[in-house]
Design a protein around this motif. Structure first.
Motif, mmCIF file in Angstrom:
data_model
loop_
_atom_site.group_PDB
_atom_site.id
_atom_site.type_symbol
_atom_site.label_atom_id
_atom_site.label_comp_id
_atom_site.label_asym_id
_atom_site.label_seq_id
_atom_site.Cartn_x
_atom_site.Cartn_y
_atom_site.Cartn_z
ATOM 1 N N GLY A 258 0.745 -1.227 0.000
ATOM 2 C CA GLY A 258 0.000 0.000 0.000
ATOM 3 C C GLY A 258 0.771 1.269 0.000
ATOM 4 O O GLY A 258 0.230 2.323 -0.224
ATOM 5 N N LEU A 259 1.994 1.291 0.258
ATOM 6 C CA LEU A 259 2.763 2.526 0.331
ATOM 7 C C LEU A 259 3.186 2.980 -1.051
ATOM 8 O O LEU A 259 3.371 2.189 -1.924
ATOM 9 C CB LEU A 259 3.985 2.220 1.175
ATOM 10 C CG LEU A 259 4.959 3.339 1.422
ATOM 11 C CD1 LEU A 259 4.277 4.465 2.157
ATOM 12 C CD2 LEU A 259 6.104 2.825 2.211
ATOM 13 N N LEU A 260 3.329 4.256 -1.215
ATOM 14 C CA LEU A 260 3.697 4.744 -2.548
ATOM 15 C C LEU A 260 4.978 5.550 -2.486
ATOM 16 O O LEU A 260 4.972 6.677 -2.087
ATOM 17 C CB LEU A 260 2.585 5.606 -3.075
ATOM 18 C CG LEU A 260 2.789 5.970 -4.509
ATOM 19 C CD1 LEU A 260 2.723 4.745 -5.380
ATOM 20 C CD2 LEU A 260 1.766 6.954 -4.965
ATOM 21 N N LEU A 261 6.078 4.987 -2.877
ATOM 22 C CA LEU A 261 7.351 5.706 -2.899
ATOM 23 C C LEU A 261 7.634 6.149 -4.321
ATOM 24 O O LEU A 261 7.111 5.608 -5.255
ATOM 25 C CB LEU A 261 8.491 4.796 -2.421
ATOM 26 C CG LEU A 261 8.412 4.305 -0.998
ATOM 27 C CD1 LEU A 261 9.666 3.520 -0.658
ATOM 28 C CD2 LEU A 261 8.243 5.438 -0.037
ATOM 29 N N SER A 262 8.534 7.123 -4.490
ATOM 30 C CA SER A 262 8.831 7.617 -5.818
ATOM 31 C C SER A 262 10.182 7.210 -6.327
ATOM 32 O O SER A 262 11.126 7.274 -5.614
ATOM 33 C CB SER A 262 8.926 9.100 -5.807
ATOM 34 O OG SER A 262 7.838 9.719 -5.586
ATOM 35 N N TYR B 164 7.494 6.612 7.238
ATOM 36 C CA TYR B 164 7.067 6.947 8.600
ATOM 37 C C TYR B 164 5.562 6.749 8.760
ATOM 38 O O TYR B 164 5.101 6.232 9.788
ATOM 39 C CB TYR B 164 7.417 8.399 8.924
ATOM 40 C CG TYR B 164 8.891 8.694 9.083
ATOM 41 C CD1 TYR B 164 9.806 7.694 9.413
ATOM 42 C CD2 TYR B 164 9.377 9.988 8.895
ATOM 43 C CE1 TYR B 164 11.157 7.975 9.557
ATOM 44 C CE2 TYR B 164 10.734 10.274 9.043
ATOM 45 C CZ TYR B 164 11.617 9.275 9.370
ATOM 46 O OH TYR B 164 12.954 9.556 9.510
ATOM 47 N N ALA B 165 4.801 7.171 7.746
ATOM 48 C CA ALA B 165 3.344 7.036 7.822
ATOM 49 C C ALA B 165 2.930 5.570 7.864
ATOM 50 O O ALA B 165 2.025 5.179 8.607
ATOM 51 C CB ALA B 165 2.692 7.729 6.625
ATOM 52 N N ALA B 166 3.613 4.736 7.072
ATOM 53 C CA ALA B 166 3.294 3.304 7.046
ATOM 54 C C ALA B 166 3.584 2.666 8.399
ATOM 55 O O ALA B 166 2.807 1.850 8.908
ATOM 56 C CB ALA B 166 4.096 2.614 5.949
ATOM 57 N N LYS B 167 4.716 3.041 8.982
ATOM 58 C CA LYS B 167 5.069 2.494 10.294
ATOM 59 C C LYS B 167 4.092 2.974 11.368
ATOM 60 O O LYS B 167 3.690 2.210 12.255
ATOM 61 C CB LYS B 167 6.498 2.889 10.662
ATOM 62 C CG LYS B 167 7.563 2.124 9.891
ATOM 63 C CD LYS B 167 8.947 2.398 10.457
ATOM 64 C CE LYS B 167 9.976 1.445 9.869
ATOM 65 N NZ LYS B 167 11.319 1.625 10.494
ATOM 66 N N ALA B 168 3.696 4.242 11.282
ATOM 67 C CA ALA B 168 2.733 4.779 12.238
ATOM 68 C C ALA B 168 1.399 4.048 12.120
ATOM 69 O O ALA B 168 0.780 3.694 13.131
ATOM 70 C CB ALA B 168 2.548 6.275 11.999
ATOM 71 N N ALA B 169 0.964 3.823 10.885
ATOM 72 C CA ALA B 169 -0.303 3.124 10.673
ATOM 73 C C ALA B 169 -0.266 1.739 11.299
ATOM 74 O O ALA B 169 -1.237 1.288 11.918
ATOM 75 C CB ALA B 169 -0.594 3.026 9.177
ATOM 76 N N ASP B 170 0.851 1.056 11.147
ATOM 77 C CA ASP B 170 0.998 -0.288 11.714
ATOM 78 C C ASP B 170 0.951 -0.248 13.236
ATOM 79 O O ASP B 170 0.266 -1.050 13.879
ATOM 80 C CB ASP B 170 2.309 -0.899 11.235
ATOM 81 C CG ASP B 170 2.511 -2.312 11.762
ATOM 82 O OD1 ASP B 170 1.566 -3.111 11.676
ATOM 83 O OD2 ASP B 170 3.610 -2.610 12.264
ATOM 84 N N LYS C 169 -6.702 7.516 15.067
ATOM 85 C CA LYS C 169 -5.312 7.718 14.638
ATOM 86 C C LYS C 169 -4.906 6.682 13.598
ATOM 87 O O LYS C 169 -4.230 6.991 12.620
ATOM 88 C CB LYS C 169 -4.375 7.637 15.845
ATOM 89 C CG LYS C 169 -4.428 8.831 16.777
ATOM 90 C CD LYS C 169 -3.399 8.673 17.899
ATOM 91 C CE LYS C 169 -3.361 9.893 18.798
ATOM 92 N NZ LYS C 169 -2.353 9.744 19.873
ATOM 93 N N ALA C 170 -5.319 5.432 13.833
ATOM 94 C CA ALA C 170 -4.978 4.358 12.896
ATOM 95 C C ALA C 170 -5.577 4.643 11.523
ATOM 96 O O ALA C 170 -4.932 4.425 10.492
ATOM 97 C CB ALA C 170 -5.478 3.018 13.433
ATOM 98 N N ASP D 218 -4.980 6.252 5.926
ATOM 99 C CA ASP D 218 -5.407 7.067 4.790
ATOM 100 C C ASP D 218 -4.207 7.710 4.100
ATOM 101 O O ASP D 218 -4.187 7.864 2.871
ATOM 102 C CB ASP D 218 -6.379 8.157 5.251
ATOM 103 C CG ASP D 218 -7.744 7.593 5.632
ATOM 104 O OD1 ASP D 218 -8.020 6.421 5.284
ATOM 105 O OD2 ASP D 218 -8.516 8.306 6.296
ATOM 106 N N LEU D 219 -3.200 8.097 4.875
ATOM 107 C CA LEU D 219 -2.005 8.697 4.302
ATOM 108 C C LEU D 219 -1.257 7.713 3.416
ATOM 109 O O LEU D 219 -0.663 8.079 2.394
ATOM 110 C CB LEU D 219 -1.057 9.196 5.396
ATOM 111 C CG LEU D 219 -1.453 10.474 6.130
ATOM 112 C CD1 LEU D 219 -0.490 10.724 7.290
ATOM 113 C CD2 LEU D 219 -1.458 11.656 5.172
ATOM 114 N N THR D 220 -1.258 6.443 3.805
ATOM 115 C CA THR D 220 -0.461 5.451 3.078
ATOM 116 C C THR D 220 -1.147 4.919 1.835
ATOM 117 O O THR D 220 -0.470 4.341 0.963
ATOM 118 C CB THR D 220 -0.123 4.246 3.978
ATOM 119 O OG1 THR D 220 -1.330 3.546 4.310
ATOM 120 C CG2 THR D 220 0.560 4.696 5.260
ATOM 121 N N ILE D 221 -2.442 5.113 1.692
ATOM 122 C CA ILE D 221 -3.138 4.531 0.538
ATOM 123 C C ILE D 221 -3.600 5.600 -0.441
ATOM 124 O O ILE D 221 -4.383 5.341 -1.337
ATOM 125 C CB ILE D 221 -4.365 3.693 0.977
ATOM 126 C CG1 ILE D 221 -5.373 4.567 1.728
ATOM 127 C CG2 ILE D 221 -3.924 2.535 1.815
ATOM 128 C CD1 ILE D 221 -6.639 3.808 2.108
#
Length: 208
Positions: A36-40, A171-177, A195-196, A201-204
């Motif tokens: 789900g994460l989107l890196l560039s 960071y957002a992905a780790k926070a979501a987890d 919060k979860a 939402d930030l990661t997807i």
């Protein structure tokens, strides 16, 4: 863990500061096992902007020709041209970098890693190699390694927008987890669930 992978579905990939496009995981350098994460990552140069300071006229610039072949999905032709030009000029940074991109596009992650790792050793100030390598590791589920690479990239080049964006996604992905784990332990805690959801939402989100 399965839920975490689902959260990480889109990752942003980079190729060359001047050549930018996005890929979704799992995939090569944009990887692979996450979901789900989107890196560039950067690969294709914009017109009139030199690759890594390359001032060769476009009409005779082999790196631009290789990037155009990559953009058209002609990876074998792109690799053949890159190898041919590198035989005459083995230190051409742009062509070496684009070989790594071709390996990523063709899902040859081990070969791509070797290319970007060598470029990082020789040119630690170029953020693109760190970003592409981070995308590969993130795609394999190794967010710790991806984070380390991106933080190293910023130590050597604090002006890379892509690096900041990719690191923020990590960071957002780790926070979501972490929030999701906490919410499972305290199912009645509405604030944790909120919060979860925000972090997820930030990661997807869809890549720009």
């Amino acid at each position: 863990l399965a839920e975490f992978h689902r959260i990480l579905t889109n990752i942003k990939v980079c190729s060359n500061n001047r050549y930018r496009f996005t890929m979704r995981l799992p995939l090569i350098f944009g990887c692979a096992a996450l979901s789900g994460l989107l890196l560039s990552a950067q690969v294709f140069a914009q017109d009139s902007i030199p690759l890594f300071g390359d001032k060769t006229p476009d009409i005779v610039n082999p790196a631009r020709s290789v990037s155009q072949l990559i953009n058209r999905g002609k990876y074998a032709d792109a690799m053949n041209l890159a190898d041919k030009e590198l035989a005459a000029n083995p230190q051409n940074v742009n062509l070496r970098f684009l070989r790594g991109v071709i390996f990523m596009e063709t899902k040859k992650n081990d070969e791509a890693k070797k290319v970007f790792e060598q470029l990082i050793r020789e040119y630690p100030e170029i953020a693109d190699s760190y970003n592409n390598l981070a995308v590969i590791y993130a795609g394999e589920g190794n967010l710790g390694r991806a984070q380390d690479l991106l933080e190293r990239a910023l130590m050597n080049n604090a002006s890379s927008v892509t690096t900041y964006s990719n690191l923020g996604d990590i960071y957002a992905a780790k926070a979501a987890d972490m929030y999701a784990r906490a919410a499972r332990l305290a199912p009645k805690n509405g604030r944790l669930k909120e919060k979860a959801q925000i972090a997820q939402d930030l990661t997807i989100r869809t890549a720009p």
